[in-house]
Design a protein around this motif. Structure first.
Motif, PDB file in Angstrom:
ATOM      1  N   ALA A  20      59.610  50.958 -40.924  1.00 22.94           N
ATOM      2  CA  ALA A  20      59.167  52.080 -41.646  1.00 22.94           C
ATOM      3  C   ALA A  20      59.993  52.571 -42.629  1.00 22.94           C
ATOM      4  CB  ALA A  20      59.264  53.361 -40.552  1.00 22.94           C
ATOM      5  N   ALA A  21      61.617  52.341 -42.546  1.00 24.38           N
ATOM      6  CA  ALA A  21      62.535  52.546 -43.568  1.00 24.38           C
ATOM      7  C   ALA A  21      62.244  51.705 -44.751  1.00 24.38           C
ATOM      8  CB  ALA A  21      63.942  52.426 -43.023  1.00 24.38           C
ATOM      9  N   ALA A  22      62.207  50.384 -44.583  1.00 23.42           N
ATOM     10  CA  ALA A  22      61.658  49.530 -45.615  1.00 23.42           C
ATOM     11  C   ALA A  22      60.773  49.911 -46.376  1.00 23.42           C
ATOM     12  CB  ALA A  22      61.575  48.148 -45.021  1.00 23.42           C
ATOM     13  N   LEU A  23      59.629  50.355 -45.776  1.00 20.12           N
ATOM     14  CA  LEU A  23      58.349  50.684 -46.476  1.00 20.12           C
ATOM     15  C   LEU A  23      58.545  51.977 -47.337  1.00 20.12           C
ATOM     16  CD1 LEU A  23      55.028  50.454 -46.966  1.00 20.12           C
ATOM     17  CD2 LEU A  23      55.067  52.365 -45.035  1.00 20.12           C
ATOM     18  N   GLN A  24      59.311  52.959 -47.022  1.00 18.83           N
ATOM     19  CA  GLN A  24      59.546  53.980 -47.736  1.00 18.83           C
ATOM     20  C   GLN A  24      60.479  53.526 -49.049  1.00 18.83           C
ATOM     21  OE1 GLN A  24      58.034  56.835 -47.558  1.00 18.83           O
ATOM     22  NE2 GLN A  24      57.118  56.157 -45.633  1.00 18.83           N
ATOM     23  N   LEU A  25      61.416  52.713 -48.709  1.00 12.80           N
ATOM     24  CA  LEU A  25      62.220  52.311 -49.923  1.00 12.80           C
ATOM     25  C   LEU A  25      61.431  51.336 -51.009  1.00 12.80           C
ATOM     26  CD1 LEU A  25      65.496  51.881 -47.628  1.00 12.80           C
ATOM     27  CD2 LEU A  25      65.327  53.235 -49.458  1.00 12.80           C
ATOM     28  N   GLY A  26      60.697  50.418 -50.363  1.00 10.83           N
ATOM     29  CA  GLY A  26      60.140  49.631 -51.084  1.00 10.83           C
ATOM     30  C   GLY A  26      59.067  50.314 -52.041  1.00 10.83           C
ATOM     31  N   ARG A  27      58.636  51.353 -51.538  1.00 10.81           N
ATOM     32  CA  ARG A  27      57.482  52.023 -52.205  1.00 10.81           C
ATOM     33  C   ARG A  27      58.359  53.070 -53.375  1.00 10.81           C
ATOM     34  NH1 ARG A  27      52.619  52.705 -51.420  1.00 10.81           N
ATOM     35  NH2 ARG A  27      52.177  54.718 -52.246  1.00 10.81           N
ATOM     36  N   ALA A  28      59.517  53.118 -53.325  1.00  8.77           N
ATOM     37  CA  ALA A  28      60.661  53.671 -54.165  1.00  8.77           C
ATOM     38  C   ALA A  28      61.129  52.529 -55.268  1.00  8.77           C
ATOM     39  CB  ALA A  28      61.523  54.344 -53.627  1.00  8.77           C
ATOM     40  N   ARG A  29      60.626  51.584 -55.077  1.00 10.67           N
ATOM     41  CA  ARG A  29      61.254  50.436 -55.828  1.00 10.67           C
ATOM     42  C   ARG A  29      62.762  49.994 -55.798  1.00 10.67           C
ATOM     43  NH1 ARG A  29      58.904  50.761 -61.738  1.00 10.67           N
ATOM     44  NH2 ARG A  29      60.301  52.636 -61.688  1.00 10.67           N
ATOM     45  N   ARG A  30      63.039  50.438 -54.538  1.00 11.61           N
ATOM     46  CA  ARG A  30      64.507  49.912 -54.246  1.00 11.61           C
ATOM     47  C   ARG A  30      64.637  48.474 -53.578  1.00 11.61           C
ATOM     48  NH1 ARG A  30      68.650  53.246 -56.192  1.00 11.61           N
ATOM     49  NH2 ARG A  30      67.933  55.455 -56.541  1.00 11.61           N
ATOM     50  N   ASP A  50      51.645  42.579 -32.428  1.00 13.06           N
ATOM     51  CA  ASP A  50      50.606  42.534 -33.264  1.00 13.06           C
ATOM     52  C   ASP A  50      50.689  43.548 -34.389  1.00 13.06           C
ATOM     53  OD1 ASP A  50      49.496  40.352 -31.663  1.00 13.06           O
ATOM     54  OD2 ASP A  50      47.633  41.632 -31.221  1.00 13.06           O
ATOM     55  N   ILE A  51      51.090  44.789 -34.000  1.00 13.48           N
ATOM     56  CA  ILE A  51      51.376  46.108 -34.982  1.00 13.48           C
ATOM     57  C   ILE A  51      52.488  45.648 -35.940  1.00 13.48           C
ATOM     58  CG2 ILE A  51      52.014  48.407 -35.281  1.00 13.48           C
ATOM     59  CD1 ILE A  51      50.980  48.936 -32.195  1.00 13.48           C
ATOM     60  N   LEU A  52      53.636  45.043 -35.347  1.00 12.99           N
ATOM     61  CA  LEU A  52      54.654  44.530 -36.316  1.00 12.99           C
ATOM     62  C   LEU A  52      54.243  43.603 -37.051  1.00 12.99           C
ATOM     63  CD1 LEU A  52      57.690  44.535 -33.552  1.00 12.99           C
ATOM     64  CD2 LEU A  52      57.239  46.228 -35.378  1.00 12.99           C
ATOM     65  N   ALA A  53      53.407  42.654 -36.729  1.00  7.85           N
ATOM     66  CA  ALA A  53      53.083  41.453 -37.495  1.00  7.85           C
ATOM     67  C   ALA A  53      52.403  41.999 -38.636  1.00  7.85           C
ATOM     68  CB  ALA A  53      52.201  40.471 -36.752  1.00  7.85           C
ATOM     69  N   GLU A  54      51.311  42.916 -38.449  1.00 13.22           N
ATOM     70  CA  GLU A  54      50.543  43.531 -39.304  1.00 13.22           C
ATOM     71  C   GLU A  54      51.543  44.402 -40.508  1.00 13.22           C
ATOM     72  OE1 GLU A  54      46.833  46.748 -39.894  1.00 13.22           O
ATOM     73  OE2 GLU A  54      47.100  45.796 -38.025  1.00 13.22           O
ATOM     74  N   ALA A  55      52.451  45.107 -39.908  1.00 14.59           N
ATOM     75  CA  ALA A  55      53.280  45.686 -40.579  1.00 14.59           C
ATOM     76  C   ALA A  55      54.229  44.839 -41.688  1.00 14.59           C
ATOM     77  CB  ALA A  55      54.198  46.640 -39.990  1.00 14.59           C
ATOM     78  N   ARG A  56      54.459  43.749 -41.540  1.00 18.65           N
ATOM     79  CA  ARG A  56      55.255  42.637 -42.051  1.00 18.65           C
ATOM     80  C   ARG A  56      54.418  42.186 -43.265  1.00 18.65           C
ATOM     81  NH1 ARG A  56      57.153  41.015 -37.022  1.00 18.65           N
ATOM     82  NH2 ARG A  56      59.249  41.744 -36.458  1.00 18.65           N
ATOM     83  N   GLN A  57      52.775  42.059 -42.991  1.00 25.85           N
ATOM     84  CA  GLN A  57      52.176  41.523 -43.850  1.00 25.85           C
ATOM     85  C   GLN A  57      51.798  42.453 -44.760  1.00 25.85           C
ATOM     86  OE1 GLN A  57      48.388  40.451 -41.646  1.00 25.85           O
ATOM     87  NE2 GLN A  57      49.175  38.577 -40.801  1.00 25.85           N
ATOM     88  N   LEU A  73      54.087  44.856 -45.840  1.00 20.87           N
ATOM     89  CA  LEU A  73      55.600  44.758 -46.688  1.00 20.87           C
ATOM     90  C   LEU A  73      55.314  44.057 -47.656  1.00 20.87           C
ATOM     91  CD1 LEU A  73      58.032  45.979 -44.100  1.00 20.87           C
ATOM     92  CD2 LEU A  73      56.958  47.328 -45.649  1.00 20.87           C
ATOM     93  N   ALA A  74      54.688  42.723 -47.576  1.00 24.65           N
ATOM     94  CA  ALA A  74      54.800  41.476 -48.234  1.00 24.65           C
ATOM     95  C   ALA A  74      54.369  41.963 -49.784  1.00 24.65           C
ATOM     96  CB  ALA A  74      53.969  40.411 -47.776  1.00 24.65           C
ATOM     97  N   ARG A  75      53.498  42.954 -50.087  1.00 20.16           N
ATOM     98  CA  ARG A  75      52.946  43.287 -51.313  1.00 20.16           C
ATOM     99  C   ARG A  75      54.233  44.103 -52.357  1.00 20.16           C
ATOM    100  NH1 ARG A  75      50.035  47.976 -52.779  1.00 20.16           N
ATOM    101  NH2 ARG A  75      50.280  49.555 -51.160  1.00 20.16           N
ATOM    102  N   TYR A  76      55.089  44.481 -51.607  1.00 20.31           N
ATOM    103  CA  TYR A  76      56.153  45.052 -52.222  1.00 20.31           C
ATOM    104  C   TYR A  76      57.358  44.178 -52.788  1.00 20.31           C
ATOM    105  CZ  TYR A  76      54.051  49.308 -50.519  1.00 20.31           C
ATOM    106  OH  TYR A  76      53.192  50.209 -50.151  1.00 20.31           O
ATOM    107  N   PRO A  77      57.455  43.880 -54.051  1.00 22.40           N
ATOM    108  CA  PRO A  77      58.262  42.823 -54.556  1.00 22.40           C
ATOM    109  C   PRO A  77      59.761  42.885 -54.160  1.00 22.40           C
ATOM    110  CG  PRO A  77      57.525  43.811 -56.281  1.00 22.40           C
ATOM    111  CD  PRO A  77      56.707  44.507 -55.112  1.00 22.40           C
TER     112      PRO A  77
END
Length: 297
Positions: A15-25, A56-63, A65-69
């Motif tokens: 969840a932390a990674a998602l917010q940071l990735g969306r901020a392009r960090r 399964d939820i975690l696996a979907e979350a990782r998938q 996150l893959a769209r954030y470079p």
């Protein structure tokens, strides 16, 4: 140099990674792949993912996150941390040295199973800790509660929203006379004696065999064994902790920052009272947002 290294890639860390990735960090997530709730067949109470297997939820979350470079997910363990704010170094078990301006610790806790035959094997199926996570599925059935201390008295009151059939197993612990009187007033039997063995028939049936020779059969058994952080990085850093009835957690402020500037923490590592997927995800998101905001120019 990373903006943030996240140590622990379960619900809080991702969840932390998602917010940071969306901020392009630029973010690296180090994860050993051993989430605390891996023993549970299903996770409950997470909006949009209710009654799904947690892995399964975690696996979907990782998938997702893959769209954030700028997010890098690494299957690995952090062995040591050195440095200070804006210049942290994390050394991995594989010998890789990673730099970061901020750190988020979300490596969670491990439950310390008692030395009782059958207990560990039943954990997550017929023995569970959280009524919010598993109570609905067994509502109205016969519950058992392994007494763990004065905090168990509140559990008794809490459980009433799910069931009117509850048996308390003292498990060799002292229960104050006034509390015993309250349990009697509520019509809740207390069974003395230590638990010597756990047997079960089916996923939601537990039989506690006691050292007195008697046994108690319930549909589900709630227990709260002590836990401990799943890594010791906070110890080497000298981070402030809080000792709770169930174990040690990291002390954080309202922005999820620990006692060391630049290091944030989230999830079960900081949450002794109501650990759940929902709270871990919320805390992780907040840790990511506050870490990002701390780096603004």
């Amino acid at each position: 140099m990373n903006d943030v290294i996240i140590i622990g890639g379960s619900f809080a860390g991702l969840a932390a990674a998602l917010q940071l990735g969306r901020a392009r960090r630029k973010v690296t997530v180090l994860d050993t792949g051993l989430p605390r709730n891996r023993f549970a067949g299903h996770s409950h109470g997470l909006l949009g993912h209710d009654h799904k297997p947690p892995l399964d939820i975690l696996a979907e979350a990782r998938q997702q996150l893959a769209r954030y470079p700028t997010i890098r997910l690494v299957n690995g363990r952090a062995d040591s941390i050195s440095g200070a704010i804006d210049d942290f170094t994390v050394l991995t078990a594989d010998g890789e040295s990673l730099g970061a301006r901020r750190l988020i610790l979300s490596y969670g806790v491990v439950d310390q199973m008692p030395d009782v035959p059958g207990f560990a094997e039943s954990w997550g199926t017929s023995i569970v800790p959280c009524p919010y996570c598993d109570g609905f599925e067994v509502a109205g059935q016969h519950w058992g509660l392994v007494w763990s201390g004065p905090q168990s008295h509140n559990q008794v009151r809490l459980f009433h929203d799910w069931t009117d059939r509850l048996t308390v197993l003292a498990d060799g612990r002292e229960i104050a006379p006034d509390i015993r009187a309250d349990l009697a007033r509520r019509g809740i039997p207390v069974v003395d004696g230590r638990i010597a063995e756990i047997a079960h028939h089916g996923e939601q049936n537990a039989i506690a065999r006691l050292d007195t020779g008697s046994q108690v059969s319930v549909d589900i058994l709630f227990a709260h064994p002590r836990n401990k952080p799943s890594a010791s990085l906070h110890e080497s850093l000298g981070l402030a902790t809080v000792d709770t009835p169930l174990g040690i957690v990291l002390k954080v402020d309202e922005r999820r920052e620990t006692s060391m500037p630049g290091i944030y923490a989230a999830g079960d590592l900081t949450n002794p009272l109501l650990p759940s997927v929902t709270t871990a995800s919320w805390q992780g998101a907040m840790a990511g947002i506050f870490a990002q905001q701390s780096m603004l120019g």
